[in-house]
Design a protein around this motif. Structure first.
Motif, PDB file in Angstrom:
ATOM      1  N   LYS A  64      -9.514  35.777 -14.499  1.00 23.26           N
ATOM      2  CA  LYS A  64      -8.376  34.850 -14.472  1.00 23.26           C
ATOM      3  C   LYS A  64      -7.578  35.015 -13.179  1.00 23.26           C
ATOM      4  CE  LYS A  64      -4.129  33.722 -17.024  1.00 23.26           C
ATOM      5  NZ  LYS A  64      -3.289  34.042 -18.190  1.00 23.26           N
TER       6      LYS A  64
ATOM      7  N   GLU B 280     -10.025  32.209 -11.405  1.00 23.86           N
ATOM      8  CA  GLU B 280      -9.445  31.005 -12.030  1.00 23.86           C
ATOM      9  C   GLU B 280      -8.133  30.575 -11.383  1.00 23.86           C
ATOM     10  OE1 GLU B 280      -9.041  30.557 -16.337  1.00 23.86           O
ATOM     11  OE2 GLU B 280     -10.632  32.055 -16.529  1.00 23.86           O
TER      12      GLU B 280
ATOM     13  N   ALA C 185     -18.097  32.227 -16.433  1.00 23.03           N
ATOM     14  CA  ALA C 185     -17.331  31.897 -15.224  1.00 23.03           C
ATOM     15  C   ALA C 185     -18.221  31.220 -14.186  1.00 23.03           C
ATOM     16  CB  ALA C 185     -16.705  33.159 -14.636  1.00 23.03           C
TER      17      ALA C 185
END
Length: 697
Positions: free
Chosen positions: A176, A180, A249
C-alpha cells in the motif's frame, strides 16, 4: 559532489534522562524556514554518517545511553535532493549514491545503543527511511504527510525502504505504502494512519511531542516500556500470504498501468525478495535497482514532469499581473445538469461565495440543487468538512429560472450543450442582465471561444475556462485567450483557477486547444486504422509503448462515443488534411459501446456487433506500423501547435497532458517521448528539447 547543495546539517545536543543517563538528540536542519524542507544530498549524508560515527564512539565509552534523530519545526526530511539525483552522470555513480544512503542511514542500527527517530513533521522518501533504519520511531499525530513516493518518480525506495518496511509492517501494508499510494496521485499518510500501519511505535500530540518522545525513549532505554509490534510478519504470512499479495499486486498493476513503467515492477521484485533475504542482501538489491533506474530514461522524464508540476504549473507562462484580476464575490452558473452542478459545488467549496444556478425550468434547477446538497452531505459523511461548514455551503447555493438574479454576479460560467448557436444565444441573453464588470467564462472543449462570443456587446469580457471530467478531481484548466479577451479578464480567470486549487495553462483559441487536439490525433488515427481493416486488438497493442493509462477505445467509451465522434468531426472540419472523421464511430455511438464486459464491468473482449460495424477495411496495418504512424502524427501536430503559438513552449503541452489526460510521469508527457523514439527527427529534423531528456546508460 556539488558545491551548491543546500546542506542539511546534523546538530547534536545532550538531553539528560533518568538514572543519570544521557540521550544524544540529532536535529536535522538546513537553516531555511519551513517553505524549504530539509533534503538529503551527498554532503548531508556524509555529515550525518560522520555525526553518527562520533556518537558511536561516545556510546562505546558509556557517555550516552541512546541516540535520537528529529527535524527542524514541521519537517523531518523531504527525502533525497532530487535536483542532485537527476544530475548523476552514470549508473556507476548512481550506485555509489545508493550505497552512500545505505551506509549513512544504516549506521542508526549499529550504534551499540538504542536508536530512535522522532518523526516531528513532513517525512518523504529518504526522510521515512531515516526512521526505518532506526530501532524505534515516534510520530506526531499532526504531521502533514508521510510517504514513500519513489515509484511515482520512476525509482524505488532505495535506502532501506523496500526491505525494511515489509519486514516491519507486513507485505500488504508495505504494498500500500510503496506501490499503491504513489500510483494514486501520490497519496500520503497522516500521523495516525502511519501509526496504525505500524510504521511508528508511539504517537503523541504536537503540543509536547518532543518532550513526550524523549520520555518514551527514556522508558524504552530503562526497560519500563516494552514495545509491541503486531504487524511484524510471522511465519504464516511469509509462507502463505506474501507471494499471494505480490501476485495480486502484479495483476492490479498490469490492468491499471500496463507494463511500460519499470519502477512499480522493480519495487514488486524487491518486496517479493524481502520475504526471505537478510538485510545485507536486501540492501545490495536496492543498490542495484536504484542505480539502474536512476540512470534510465524514465527517471529523467519523471524528474522533468515533476518539475513541470511543482514549478512551471505554479508560474503559468503568459499570465498577466494578478493585480489586474477583478474580485469575485458571487458566481453564476448557466445550466443545472451534471457538469454545471459540479462547477457550482467546486466554486462554493473553494471560493466560499454565493453561487446561483439557472436552467430552463424549476424542475431542472431543483434537480441540480439536490445533487449539490447531496454531494455536500457526502463530504460531511466522510468527515471532509464539519457540520458548520456543510450548513454554510448549502446556504450559499441557490437556484433560479430568472437570469435577473445574476445582476450582482462577478463571474458567470456556462455549462450548456456543446453547440455553437446554443452557447452564443445563452451568452447574448445573459449579457443584458449582468453588470458591465462581470466576467463571462465558457467551458467549451473544442468550439471557438471567439465565435461563442460573436453576439456579445462586450466580447473582451469572455474567456475560455475548460475543465476536465471529473471536475473535482482533474487538476487542469485550459484558460483560452481570444484576440478580444482583455488582460483583466484573463488575469481574473488565472486567479480564479488558482483559488479553485487548479493548475491553469493559457492557450490560444484554436480547435481542441491542447489536450483534445492531441487526443483527437490519437483517437482519429486509431479509428482510421480500424476503418481501414486493422483489428481492434492490433490498434490497442500499437499504443501500449506510450504507457498511457488506457487504450484509445477505453478512452472513447469513458468520454462517451458520441462525444468522441463530435471531437473527431470538429478537428476534421478544422484540419481536414490531418485529422480523420469516422462514420463508423457514429455507428458505434448508436450501438453505445465497443467492448463486451462482465457483470462487474470488466472488459472481456470486443463486442461482436462492434466488429460487424467496422468490417470491410482492405488496408490493415501491423502494430509497429501504426505505432510509428501515431508517433509521427503526434510529432507533426505538436510541432505545428508550437509554431502556431497555441502555448508558449513544449513544457506547456506536456503539463496539459500530464494534468488533463493522465499522461504518465515516467514518459514526461509527450514531447520527451517523441524525441527519444526519433519521431521528432523523422518529422521536422530537430527535437523539442535540447538536449534530449534521456538517461545516462
Amino acid at each position: 559532489m556539488s558545491d551548491d547543495e543546500v546542506v542539511t546539517h546534523s546538530y547534536v545536543r545532550d538531553i539528560p534522562i533518568s538514572g543519570g543517563k544521557t540521550l544524544a538528540l540529532v536535529t536535522l536542519d538546513n537553516g531555511r524556514d519551513h517553505t524549504r524542507p530539509s533534503t538529503l544530498g551527498p554532503l548531508t549524508l556524509l555529515e550525518f554518517a560522520e555525526t553518527l560515527d562520533g556518537l558511536k564512539e561516545r556510546a562505546a565509552k558509556g557517555e550516552i545511553a541512546g541516540v535520537a534523530v528529529t527535524g527542524k519545526p514541521f519537517i523531518l526530511a523531504a527525502g533525497a535532493d532530487l535536483s542532485k539525483v537527476s544530475e548523476i552522470p552514470s549508473k556507476a555513480i548512481g550506485k555509489q549514491m545508493a550505497q552512500l544512503g545505505h551506509a549513512a542511514l544504516g549506521r542508526l542500527s549499529e550504534l551499540g545503543v538504542p536508536s530512535f527517530v522522532f518523526i516531528n513533521g513532513l517525512a518523504l522518501g529518504g526522510g521515512v527511511e531515516i526512521g526505518l533504519n532506526a530501532d524505534y520511531r515516534t510520530i506526531d499525530r499532526n504531521i502533514p504527510a508521510l510517504a514513500l513516493p519513489e515509484v511515482f518518480l520512476g525509482i524505488i525506495p532505495g535506502w532501506g525502504g523496500a526491505w525494511l518496511l515489509p519486514n516491519l509492517i507486513g507485505i500488504e501494508n508495505a504494498l500500500k505504502v510503496i506501490v499503491e499510494n504513489p500510483l494514486k496521485n501520490n497519496r500520503t499518510l497522516k500521523g495516525q494512519e502511519a501509526f496504525d500501519l505500524g510504521i511508528a511505535d508511539a504517537i503523541f500530540d504536537s503540543v509536547s511531542f518532543l518532550e513526550d518522545s524523549v520520555r518514551w525513549a527514556d522508558g524504552v532505554i530503562s526497560g519500563s516500556i516494552k514495545v509491541k509490534r503486531p504487524n511484524v510478519p510471522g511465519k504464516i504470512e511469509r509462507a502463505v500470504k506474501w507471494d499471494v499479495a505480490i501476485g495480486i499486486a502484479t495483476k492490479m498493476l498490469q490492468n491499471r498501468i500496463g507494463t511500460v513503467a519499470k519502477s512499480p515492477y522493480k519495487a514488486l521484485e524487491l518486496l517479493k525478495a524481502a520475504k526471505n533475504t537478510d538485510k545485507k542482501t536486501g540492501f545490495a538489491a536496492e543498490d542495484e535497482a536504484l542505480s539502474e533506474l536512476i540512470s534510465g530514461d524514465q527517471f529523467q522524464a519523471s524528474i522533468y514532469a515533476f518539475n513541470l508540476v511543482q514549478k512551471r504549473a505554479k508560474k503559468p507562462a503568459g499570465a498577466p499581473d494578478k493585480k489586474l484580476a477583478k474580485p469575485v464575490t458571487k458566481v453564476g452558473v448557466i445550466g443545472a445538469g451534471l457538469m454545471a452542478s459540479q462547477f457550482a459545488l467546486l466554486f462554493v467549496r473553494r471560493l466560499k461565495v454565493p453561487v446561483v444556478i439557472t436552467d430552463l425550468d424549476q424542475a431542472r434547477v431543483d434537480k441540480g440543487l439536490d445533487y449539490i446538497r447531496g454531494e455536500i452531505d457526502a463530504l460531511l459523511g466522510k468527515k471532509r468538512i464539519s457540520p458548520d461548514e456543510a450548513n454554510r455551503l448549502k446556504a450559499l447555493v441557490s437556484g433560479t429560472t430568472n437570469k435577473a438574479d445574476f445582476a450582482d454576479a462577478d463571474w458567470v460560467i456556462e455549462a450548456v450543450f456543446e453547440e455553437l448557436g446554443v452557447k452564443q444565444d445563452v451568452f447574448a441573453d445573459v449579457e443584458q442582465y449582468i453588470s458591465a464588470e462581470a466576467v463571462l467564462a465558457t467551458n467549451t472543449s473544442s468550439l471557438s471561444v471567439e465565435q461563442i462570443g460573436a453576439k456579445l456587446k462586450h466580447p473582451e469580457r469572455l474567456v475560455g475556462f475548460h475543465f476536465f471530467n471529473p471536475v473535482a478531481v482533474m487538476p487542469l484548466i485550459e484558460v483560452v485567450n481570444t484576440p478580444q479577451t482583455d488582460e483583466a479578464t484573463l488575469s481574473t480567470a488565472m486567479v480564479v483557477a488558482a483559488k479553485l486549487y487548479k493548475n491553469a495553462v493559457i492557450t490560444r483559441d484554436t480547435p481542441g486547444f491542447v489536450v483534445n487536439r492531441v487526443l483527437a490525433k490519437v483517437l482519429g488515427e486509431a479509428m482510421h486504422a480500424v476503418d481501414t481493416g486493422t483489428p481492434f486488438e492490433v490498434v490497442e497493442e500499437s499504443t501500449k509503448p506510450f504507457g498511457l493509462p488506457m487504450t484509445p477505445f477505453e478512452l472513447l467509451e469513458l468520454v462517451g462515443l458520441k462525444v468522441g465522434a463530435h471531437v473527431l468531426d470538429t478537428h476534421h472540419a478544422a484540419f481536414p488534411e490531418r485529422f480523420f472523421e469516422s462514420e463508423n464511430l457514429h455507428k458505434l455511438a448508436e450501438l453505445g459501446h465497443i467492448f463486451e464486459r462482465d457483470s462487474k464491468g470488466k472488459v472481456t473482449g470486443i463486442d461482436k456487433k462492434a466488429r460487424k460495424i467496422v468490417e470491410g477495411g482492405k488496408d490493415p496495418m501491423t502494430a509497429a506500423q501504426l505505432q510509428t504512424r501515431i508517433e509521427d502524427g503526434l510529432a507533426d501536430e505538436v510541432h505545428r501547435m508550437l509554431e502556431d503559438k497555441v502555448v508558449s513552449a513544449p513544457e506547456d503541452i506536456d503539463l496539459c497532458l500530464i494534468l488533463g489526460a493522465g499522461y504518465p510521469f515516467q514518459m514526461g508527457g509527450v514531447t520527451p517521448y517523441l524525441d527519444r523514439v526519433g519521431a521528432s527527427e523523422r518529422v521536422f529534423h530537430d527535437t523539442f528539447h535540447h538536449p534530449v531528456i534521456r538517461g545516462t546508460d
